[in-house]
Design a protein around this motif. Structure first.
Motif, PDB file in Angstrom:
ATOM      1  N   LEU A 215      10.836   8.024 -12.533  1.00 44.37           N
ATOM      2  CA  LEU A 215      11.224   7.055 -11.504  1.00 44.37           C
ATOM      3  C   LEU A 215      10.422   7.228 -10.230  1.00 44.37           C
ATOM      4  O   LEU A 215      10.190   6.259  -9.497  1.00 44.37           O
ATOM      5  CB  LEU A 215      12.715   7.190 -11.207  1.00 44.37           C
ATOM      6  CG  LEU A 215      13.666   6.732 -12.315  1.00 44.37           C
ATOM      7  CD1 LEU A 215      15.111   6.941 -11.899  1.00 44.37           C
ATOM      8  CD2 LEU A 215      13.428   5.266 -12.661  1.00 44.37           C
ATOM      9  N   ALA A 216      10.008   8.457  -9.921  1.00 47.54           N
ATOM     10  CA  ALA A 216       9.188   8.669  -8.725  1.00 47.54           C
ATOM     11  C   ALA A 216       7.897   7.879  -8.800  1.00 47.54           C
ATOM     12  O   ALA A 216       7.340   7.466  -7.772  1.00 47.54           O
ATOM     13  CB  ALA A 216       8.886  10.162  -8.555  1.00 47.54           C
ATOM     14  N   THR A 217       7.410   7.655 -10.012  1.00 49.89           N
ATOM     15  CA  THR A 217       6.207   6.843 -10.200  1.00 49.89           C
ATOM     16  C   THR A 217       6.540   5.388 -10.487  1.00 49.89           C
ATOM     17  O   THR A 217       5.869   4.478  -9.998  1.00 49.89           O
ATOM     18  CB  THR A 217       5.366   7.421 -11.359  1.00 49.89           C
ATOM     19  OG1 THR A 217       4.968   8.748 -11.037  1.00 49.89           O
ATOM     20  CG2 THR A 217       4.144   6.572 -11.626  1.00 49.89           C
ATOM     21  N   ALA A 218       7.581   5.141 -11.267  1.00 47.02           N
ATOM     22  CA  ALA A 218       7.845   3.780 -11.756  1.00 47.02           C
ATOM     23  C   ALA A 218       8.537   2.899 -10.726  1.00 47.02           C
ATOM     24  O   ALA A 218       8.168   1.724 -10.565  1.00 47.02           O
ATOM     25  CB  ALA A 218       8.682   3.851 -13.035  1.00 47.02           C
ATOM     26  N   LEU A 219       9.557   3.414 -10.029  1.00 47.20           N
ATOM     27  CA  LEU A 219      10.352   2.527  -9.181  1.00 47.20           C
ATOM     28  C   LEU A 219       9.567   1.943  -8.014  1.00 47.20           C
ATOM     29  O   LEU A 219       9.741   0.752  -7.704  1.00 47.20           O
ATOM     30  CB  LEU A 219      11.602   3.246  -8.676  1.00 47.20           C
ATOM     31  CG  LEU A 219      12.649   2.298  -8.086  1.00 47.20           C
ATOM     32  CD1 LEU A 219      13.155   1.327  -9.133  1.00 47.20           C
ATOM     33  CD2 LEU A 219      13.817   3.071  -7.487  1.00 47.20           C
ATOM     34  N   PRO A 220       8.706   2.688  -7.309  1.00 41.64           N
ATOM     35  CA  PRO A 220       7.894   2.015  -6.279  1.00 41.64           C
ATOM     36  C   PRO A 220       7.069   0.866  -6.844  1.00 41.64           C
ATOM     37  O   PRO A 220       6.903  -0.171  -6.180  1.00 41.64           O
ATOM     38  CB  PRO A 220       6.998   3.141  -5.738  1.00 41.64           C
ATOM     39  CG  PRO A 220       7.751   4.393  -6.023  1.00 41.64           C
ATOM     40  CD  PRO A 220       8.456   4.139  -7.315  1.00 41.64           C
ATOM     41  N   LEU A 221       6.577   1.013  -8.063  1.00 40.69           N
ATOM     42  CA  LEU A 221       5.804  -0.060  -8.681  1.00 40.69           C
ATOM     43  C   LEU A 221       6.688  -1.244  -9.044  1.00 40.69           C
ATOM     44  O   LEU A 221       6.270  -2.405  -8.946  1.00 40.69           O
ATOM     45  CB  LEU A 221       5.100   0.468  -9.931  1.00 40.69           C
ATOM     46  CG  LEU A 221       4.112   1.612  -9.706  1.00 40.69           C
ATOM     47  CD1 LEU A 221       3.641   2.173 -11.028  1.00 40.69           C
ATOM     48  CD2 LEU A 221       2.933   1.141  -8.867  1.00 40.69           C
ATOM     49  N   VAL A 222       7.913  -0.963  -9.485  1.00 38.31           N
ATOM     50  CA  VAL A 222       8.855  -2.044  -9.785  1.00 38.31           C
ATOM     51  C   VAL A 222       9.193  -2.822  -8.517  1.00 38.31           C
ATOM     52  O   VAL A 222       9.244  -4.065  -8.523  1.00 38.31           O
ATOM     53  CB  VAL A 222      10.118  -1.474 -10.448  1.00 38.31           C
ATOM     54  CG1 VAL A 222      11.205  -2.539 -10.553  1.00 38.31           C
ATOM     55  CG2 VAL A 222       9.795  -0.914 -11.828  1.00 38.31           C
TER      56      VAL A 222
ATOM     57  N   VAL B  74       0.837  -1.208   0.000  1.00 36.29           N
ATOM     58  CA  VAL B  74       0.000   0.000   0.000  1.00 36.29           C
ATOM     59  C   VAL B  74       0.867   1.252   0.000  1.00 36.29           C
ATOM     60  O   VAL B  74       0.598   2.220  -0.725  1.00 36.29           O
ATOM     61  CB  VAL B  74      -0.959  -0.021   1.204  1.00 36.29           C
ATOM     62  CG1 VAL B  74      -1.652   1.327   1.368  1.00 36.29           C
ATOM     63  CG2 VAL B  74      -1.991  -1.129   1.038  1.00 36.29           C
ATOM     64  N   LEU B  75       1.934   1.259   0.797  1.00 38.01           N
ATOM     65  CA  LEU B  75       2.824   2.423   0.836  1.00 38.01           C
ATOM     66  C   LEU B  75       3.534   2.627  -0.499  1.00 38.01           C
ATOM     67  O   LEU B  75       3.736   3.768  -0.939  1.00 38.01           O
ATOM     68  CB  LEU B  75       3.839   2.262   1.967  1.00 38.01           C
ATOM     69  CG  LEU B  75       3.291   2.374   3.390  1.00 38.01           C
ATOM     70  CD1 LEU B  75       4.389   2.106   4.407  1.00 38.01           C
ATOM     71  CD2 LEU B  75       2.679   3.760   3.624  1.00 38.01           C
ATOM     72  N   LEU B  76       3.919   1.545  -1.143  1.00 35.68           N
ATOM     73  CA  LEU B  76       4.576   1.667  -2.443  1.00 35.68           C
ATOM     74  C   LEU B  76       3.610   2.217  -3.491  1.00 35.68           C
ATOM     75  O   LEU B  76       3.992   3.044  -4.330  1.00 35.68           O
ATOM     76  CB  LEU B  76       5.127   0.314  -2.884  1.00 35.68           C
ATOM     77  CG  LEU B  76       6.345  -0.186  -2.098  1.00 35.68           C
ATOM     78  CD1 LEU B  76       6.636  -1.640  -2.437  1.00 35.68           C
ATOM     79  CD2 LEU B  76       7.572   0.678  -2.398  1.00 35.68           C
ATOM     80  N   ILE B  77       2.370   1.761  -3.453  1.00 35.98           N
ATOM     81  CA  ILE B  77       1.372   2.308  -4.383  1.00 35.98           C
ATOM     82  C   ILE B  77       1.148   3.786  -4.102  1.00 35.98           C
ATOM     83  O   ILE B  77       1.058   4.616  -5.026  1.00 35.98           O
ATOM     84  CB  ILE B  77       0.056   1.520  -4.276  1.00 35.98           C
ATOM     85  CG1 ILE B  77       0.254   0.083  -4.775  1.00 35.98           C
ATOM     86  CG2 ILE B  77      -1.055   2.202  -5.063  1.00 35.98           C
ATOM     87  CD1 ILE B  77      -0.955  -0.815  -4.581  1.00 35.98           C
ATOM     88  N   ALA B  78       1.070   4.149  -2.827  1.00 33.62           N
ATOM     89  CA  ALA B  78       0.871   5.558  -2.471  1.00 33.62           C
ATOM     90  C   ALA B  78       2.033   6.420  -2.947  1.00 33.62           C
ATOM     91  O   ALA B  78       1.833   7.530  -3.456  1.00 33.62           O
ATOM     92  CB  ALA B  78       0.695   5.681  -0.956  1.00 33.62           C
ATOM     93  N   ALA B  79       3.256   5.919  -2.796  1.00 34.53           N
ATOM     94  CA  ALA B  79       4.419   6.684  -3.252  1.00 34.53           C
ATOM     95  C   ALA B  79       4.379   6.897  -4.753  1.00 34.53           C
ATOM     96  O   ALA B  79       4.710   7.977  -5.250  1.00 34.53           O
ATOM     97  CB  ALA B  79       5.707   5.958  -2.856  1.00 34.53           C
ATOM     98  N   SER B  80       3.959   5.874  -5.495  1.00 39.53           N
ATOM     99  CA  SER B  80       3.903   6.009  -6.952  1.00 39.53           C
ATOM    100  C   SER B  80       2.808   6.971  -7.398  1.00 39.53           C
ATOM    101  O   SER B  80       2.882   7.527  -8.500  1.00 39.53           O
ATOM    102  CB  SER B  80       3.678   4.642  -7.594  1.00 39.53           C
ATOM    103  OG  SER B  80       2.382   4.144  -7.269  1.00 39.53           O
ATOM    104  N   LEU B  81       1.795   7.181  -6.571  1.00 34.66           N
ATOM    105  CA  LEU B  81       0.682   8.057  -6.934  1.00 34.66           C
ATOM    106  C   LEU B  81       0.863   9.490  -6.445  1.00 34.66           C
ATOM    107  O   LEU B  81       0.016  10.342  -6.727  1.00 34.66           O
ATOM    108  CB  LEU B  81      -0.622   7.500  -6.354  1.00 34.66           C
ATOM    109  CG  LEU B  81      -1.179   6.239  -7.025  1.00 34.66           C
ATOM    110  CD1 LEU B  81      -2.295   5.639  -6.174  1.00 34.66           C
ATOM    111  CD2 LEU B  81      -1.682   6.548  -8.423  1.00 34.66           C
TER     112      LEU B  81
END
Length: 709
Positions: free
Chosen positions: A674-681, A375-382
């Motif tokens: 990367l602020a959006t992509a790397l948390p998702l990766v 959830v935190l990683l999704i929030a960071a990407s958004l």
């Protein structure tokens, strides 16, 4: 023949998708400009004049002029980061970004000091030669006196006006320190300096505005027939950069918003647009490529009929732009720190995420903890898309704009995170990656299709005060669109057969290229070319396996073909409407491309040193090298199981690096991506590792008696 078509049909369709994208960028016919009808042009400058200084009670002459003429927000960008009064006047007289104030500028600009040698009716600026030399060494190529050289006679009233009216050798045709009605029709072009409005004290500013308005009323009363009067707040007077007043009233300017091809935004013009506007109104030829601006015109659409509402809208734009830089810096600094800390916190989860098939060697990670990390990683990407959407609410009007923006962004992020996390909780590993990337790109695409209102002066957009861009897609939006086009395309391509994956990547890449490169949408030619290069590379790698020489040559050839078609189309546009690609080709042909290359290189260096996104890019490189690419990091397995993701990440890095370097923003485009992509990766790596040792259940054994029967 049938086998040949079956084998190469995806590649042929991918090429057709690229051609369709280029065809969509064909420019529409240029509008026929209105014919000038003015015999005289009077430019009145008041340094520091803002729209919140203009009202019916204190400044009735300005108010009436705004009601009868065309109005807009003036960006006072010059060759200095802080445009002082002398810089604004010299930029006006040069029609290009110039510098007048020597040495470093403290938070408050020094008083305007102009040595003037008076003659009977004319004057001379003895320091003009030094100004010409100083600006000739800058990469903008400004030539002081270019405006004066465009007319036969120029009148200047006041020291600032003398700076703008002086010819390259220092002569001012007619000069007076005080305003005289007889001077207004002595020359076709008259420039008047009505002083400054400085400080933040409302009482002092109101007094200065009333004094300037009284002098303006005298000018309007004594103006000759068939004259255009332009009022401009030519500069800032301290480090708090703002948008300023721009009003044009007279033949051709009888209502609507002021606009110009240099901004492509109704209601916005630059100081460098004033000189070509004056010459266009007088039907004088433009001095070659000395001018950086273009002639302003009027746009009637969208201006409220009530002048109070129109002025309030411009004052509100100034208020938003004035806080955007400070709030934006705090937001991205906080985001960079938060994401890097989150990546470090996920390291133990990555190390223990894999569940071996044999006896357990460590205690399994509690499922709620893994779910919380996801959830935190999704929030960071958004976070970055949420910052863009936050501008739907006027947080800049609130007493604490920084806290207001933070609260709105957190609320949007929480809502979107809940929806994405709920929808993808039981889906495949790359579902959040493709879903969030697509949502981010759709948010930017929707904003571009509706006029880029959220990006203008927005935290995740661009500032009209800085003056680099006024319409279309910005640096952050470009990173989000590239991420969505490539990672979203990869998630979709994974659902197709191997041979159809390049076609899927090409189609989505072509849509992204049109969205970014169209002059009526994103208006970012270099960004479209960069996405073309990254998209072609991603299409070549989407089928998996090694990137062979043959694939690489096909990708490079396709990228070169599409980019060349884009550049050729750009050359058919009018000169004022050409993108950076077309202007670079023309400058290369006439041997002046070195100025552009120098300017871009200097901007890249400054941005690299000052941007917090540089720290994020470097941190992501270190994290990927020493964590994700380790045996327990999961990235290699993710890229092996999902070849389109490997292709998309490779194309994303290439596209964002190329766009950042060419546009002079260094790592900012890649940092936004990367602020959006790397948390998702990272999230996808966690999910891949969780299922790394899954075994296909064996088929139930059938008893022999049952087989015999």
């Amino acid at each position: 023949m049938r086998h040949w078509l079956h084998r190469f049909s995806p590649a042929l369709l991918a090429l057709l998708a690229g051609l369709a994208g280029v065809a969509a960028l064909i420019p529409r016919p240029a509008a026929v400009p209105a014919q000038p009808t003015a015999d005289y042009v009077i430019i009145v400058g008041v340094a520091g004049l803002r729209w919140d200084d203009v009202n019916a009670a204190d400044t009735p002459a300005m108010w009436q002029m705004a009601q009868d003429g065309a109005i807009g927000a003036l960006s006072v960008r010059s060759a200095r980061r802080i445009t002082c009064a002398g810089d604004g006047w010299l930029t006006l007289g040069s029609g290009n970004f110039a510098v007048f104030t020597p040495g470093p500028v403290t938070p408050v600009c020094p008083p305007l000091d102009v040595p003037i040698t008076r003659n009977t009716t004319s004057a001379t600026l003895p320091d003009q030669g030094d100004l010409v030399t100083r600006n000739s060494n800058l990469h903008w190529g400004a030539q002081p006196g270019a405006l004066a050289e465009g007319v036969r006679c120029t009148t200047a009233v006041g020291p600032g006006a003398a700076v703008a009216a002086a010819r390259p050798y220092g002569r001012v045709d007619r000069y007076s320190e005080t305003l005289d009605d007889s001077l207004l029709d002595a020359c076709a072009l008259t420039l008047v300096d009505l002083g400054e409005i400085a400080g933040d004290d409302p009482v002092a500013r109101a007094a200065d505005a009333r004094r300037a308005d009284a002098a303006l009323a005298d000018i309007l009363a004594a103006r000759p027939e068939h004259s255009v009067v332009m009022l401009a707040g030519l500069s800032d007077l301290d480090a708090t950069s703002r948008l300023h007043v721009a009003i044009a009233q007279g033949p051709g300017f009888t209502g609507g918003w002021l606009t110009s091809p240099s901004t492509s935004r109704p209601g916005y013009i630059q100081v460098v647009d004033l000189a070509p506007t004056a010459l266009a109104a007088l039907d004088r030829p433009m001095p070659g490529r000395l001018f950086a601006g273009t002639a302003a015109s009027t746009a009637d659409s969208g201006r409220p009929a009530d002048v109070t509402a129109a002025v309030s809208r411009l004052a509100d734009a100034d208020r938003e732009a004035s806080v955007q830089r400070r709030v934006g810096t705090n937001f991205f600094t906080t985001l960079v720190v938060a994401e890097l800390l989150l990546f470090l916190a996920v390291v133990p989860l990555l190390q223990r995420a894999r569940r071996p098939a044999g006896p357990l060697t460590h205690r399994p990670i509690p499922r709620p903890l893994v779910r919380a990390a996801e959830v935190l990683l999704i929030a960071a990407s958004l976070a970055v898309p949420a910052a863009l959407v936050a501008d739907l609410l006027p947080w800049w009007r609130w007493p604490r704009p920084g806290l207001g923006f933070g609260g709105v962004t957190l609320a949007v992020t929480a809502t979107a995170t809940f929806a994405i996390a709920f929808l993808t909780r039981r889906s495949r590993a790359i579902a959040p990656l493709g879903g969030v990337a697509a949502v981010a790109a759709l948010a930017v695409a929707f904003d571009v299709l509706t006029g880029s209102r959220l990006q203008l002066n927005g935290v995740a957009g661009y500032s009209a005060v800085v003056g680099g861009r006024y319409a279309g897609v910005g640096v952050i939006g470009l990173g989000l669109l590239a991420t969505g086009a490539l990672l979203g395309g990869a998630a979709l391509a994974q659902r197709f057969e191997r041979r159809w994956r390049p076609f899927v990547m090409a189609v989505i890449g072509a849509v992204g290229m049109v969205m970014i490169g169209s002059p009526y949408l994103g208006a970012d030619a270099s960004g479209a070319v960069a996405l073309t290069a990254g998209g072609c590379l991603a299409a070549a790698m989407a089928v998996g396996g090694w990137l062979t020489i043959t694939r690489l040559l096909w990708a490079a050839g396709a990228a070169l073909f599409v980019s060349s078609g884009f550049a050729i189309l750009d050359l058919f546009r009018p000169e004022a409407q050409r993108s950076s690609v077309g202007r670079l080709l023309v400058r290369t042909q006439d041997g002046t491309a070195g100025f552009i290359a120098r300017r871009i290189a200097e901007a890249d260096v400054v941005t690299t040193v000052t941007s917090p996104l540089t720290v994020l890019v470097l941190g992501c490189v270190v994290y990927a090298t020493f964590v994700l690419l380790r045996d327990w990091g999961g990235l290699r397995r993710l890229l092996g199981v999902f070849p389109p993701v490997r292709a998309a990440l490779s194309g994303l890095v290439v596209a964002c690096l190329l766009a950042g370097v060419v546009e002079g923003v260094s790592f900012n485009v890649l940092g936004a991506a990367l602020a959006t992509a790397l948390p998702l990766v990272v999230l996808s790596c966690l999910r891949v590792l969780e299922h790394a040792d899954d075994r296909t259940p064996a088929a139930p054994r059938v008893p022999e008696a049952a087989l015999e029967s």
